[in-house]
Design a protein around this motif. Structure first.
Motif, mmCIF file in Angstrom:
data_model
loop_
_atom_site.group_PDB
_atom_site.id
_atom_site.type_symbol
_atom_site.label_atom_id
_atom_site.label_comp_id
_atom_site.label_asym_id
_atom_site.label_seq_id
_atom_site.Cartn_x
_atom_site.Cartn_y
_atom_site.Cartn_z
ATOM 1 N N LEU A 140 0.832 -1.208 0.000
ATOM 2 C CA LEU A 140 0.000 0.000 0.000
ATOM 3 C C LEU A 140 0.867 1.258 0.000
ATOM 4 O O LEU A 140 0.424 2.329 0.419
ATOM 5 C CB LEU A 140 -0.927 0.006 1.226
ATOM 6 C CG LEU A 140 -2.076 -1.004 1.209
ATOM 7 C CD1 LEU A 140 -2.770 -1.049 2.558
ATOM 8 C CD2 LEU A 140 -3.079 -0.672 0.107
ATOM 9 N N GLN A 141 2.078 1.131 -0.489
ATOM 10 C CA GLN A 141 2.976 2.275 -0.495
ATOM 11 C C GLN A 141 2.506 3.352 -1.476
ATOM 12 O O GLN A 141 1.786 3.081 -2.427
ATOM 13 C CB GLN A 141 4.409 1.831 -0.825
ATOM 14 C CG GLN A 141 4.622 1.323 -2.249
ATOM 15 C CD GLN A 141 4.452 -0.178 -2.374
ATOM 16 O OE1 GLN A 141 3.654 -0.785 -1.668
ATOM 17 N NE2 GLN A 141 5.191 -0.780 -3.297
ATOM 18 N N LEU A 148 -3.508 2.550 9.589
ATOM 19 C CA LEU A 148 -3.697 1.236 8.996
ATOM 20 C C LEU A 148 -3.699 0.192 10.106
ATOM 21 O O LEU A 148 -2.751 0.115 10.888
ATOM 22 C CB LEU A 148 -2.589 0.921 7.985
ATOM 23 C CG LEU A 148 -2.698 -0.437 7.278
ATOM 24 C CD1 LEU A 148 -3.927 -0.481 6.385
ATOM 25 C CD2 LEU A 148 -1.430 -0.738 6.489
ATOM 26 N N VAL A 161 4.348 -0.161 3.300
ATOM 27 C CA VAL A 161 3.483 0.988 3.597
ATOM 28 C C VAL A 161 4.276 2.291 3.579
ATOM 29 O O VAL A 161 3.866 3.293 4.165
ATOM 30 C CB VAL A 161 2.763 0.819 4.949
ATOM 31 C CG1 VAL A 161 1.693 -0.258 4.851
ATOM 32 C CG2 VAL A 161 3.746 0.516 6.075
ATOM 33 N N ASN A 164 3.569 7.157 2.907
ATOM 34 C CA ASN A 164 2.206 7.485 3.304
ATOM 35 C C ASN A 164 2.257 8.585 4.362
ATOM 36 O O ASN A 164 3.268 9.287 4.476
ATOM 37 C CB ASN A 164 1.486 6.228 3.823
ATOM 38 C CG ASN A 164 0.930 5.367 2.711
ATOM 39 O OD1 ASN A 164 -0.059 5.712 2.078
ATOM 40 N ND2 ASN A 164 1.579 4.226 2.448
ATOM 41 N N CYS A 182 8.556 0.867 5.775
ATOM 42 C CA CYS A 182 7.647 1.877 6.334
ATOM 43 C C CYS A 182 8.292 3.258 6.385
ATOM 44 O O CYS A 182 7.897 4.118 7.181
ATOM 45 C CB CYS A 182 7.158 1.447 7.715
ATOM 46 S SG CYS A 182 8.466 1.166 8.923
ATOM 47 N N ASN A 185 7.067 8.230 6.275
ATOM 48 C CA ASN A 185 5.783 8.439 6.929
ATOM 49 C C ASN A 185 5.965 9.520 7.990
ATOM 50 O O ASN A 185 6.936 10.281 7.936
ATOM 51 C CB ASN A 185 5.284 7.126 7.550
ATOM 52 C CG ASN A 185 4.608 6.217 6.541
ATOM 53 O OD1 ASN A 185 3.489 6.467 6.127
ATOM 54 N ND2 ASN A 185 5.298 5.150 6.133
#
Length: 203
Positions: A140-141, A148, A161, A164, A182, A185
């Motif tokens: 879902l990057q 989430l 991810v 985001n 991740c 972010n």
């Protein structure tokens, strides 16, 4: 490409061409269709109810109807211009990729057999995968996610991810994770003490 008389075809691969049209309405025996990297603006697969694998990525599709294709287990329609896609009838799907479209919402609540799901580079601010407990890979990057919840997705081994707007990420239930991206972010902390299987971490 005229395959209207080839009614016995079960597999068709016409990727990496310059097709602007493709009529497969007579090819009702097809179980796999790959037409990635063309210039298709429309693709009617309503008659192809035996399809199990379908790739139509890197075209110019703005709408796509797979409601009749209930046998699909693999669907890749990334890199188009889709603003919506209904996969509620496609309950057999195990792999689904919708990268780089113009999707703002997407419902996978009926797709409980999904193991691999990719929806990078769309416009999601939220995403619900709470019912997709079979997921092993989630991409879902490159969206606009602010939160989430992956607490139900205990089978996850790969989670992407990055890029985001996440302010928190609870991975305490995801003990099978081996690959975590991740970065980019708004995280101020990250607890991976339960994720002892991690091989790759980019934060």
């Amino acid at each position: 490409l005229d395959v209207s008389n080839n009614t016995a075809l079960t597999s068709l691969n016409c990727s990496y061409q310059s097709l602007t049209e493709l009529d497969v309405s007579n090819n009702t025996a097809l179980t796999s269709l790959w037409c990635d990297y063309n210039q298709l603006t429309a693709l009617d697969v309503s008659n192809n109810i035996s399809l199990q694998g379908l790739g139509a990525a890197n075209n110019d599709l703005t709408t796509f109807d797979v409601s009749n294709n209930t046998a699909l287990t693999y669907l890749y329609v990334g890199y188009n211009a889709l603003t919506s896609l209904d996969v509620s009838n496609n309950t057999a799907l195990t792999s689904l990729y919708v990268h780089s479209n113009a999707l703002t919402t997407f419902d996978v609540s009926n797709n409980i057999s999904l193991q691999n799901f990719g929806a990078a580079n769309n416009y999601f601010t939220a995403f619900d995968v709470s019912l997709n407990t079979a997921l092993t890979s989630l991409q879902l990057q490159g969206n606009d996610l602010t939160a989430l919840d992956v607490s139900n997705n205990t089978a996850l081994t790969r989670l992407y991810v990055n890029d985001n707007d996440l302010t928190a990420l609870d991975l305490s239930s995801n003990t099978a994770l081996t690959d975590l991206h991740c970065y980019s972010n708004d995280l101020t902390s990250l607890d991976v003490s339960n994720n002892t299987a991690l091989i790759y971490l980019s934060c």
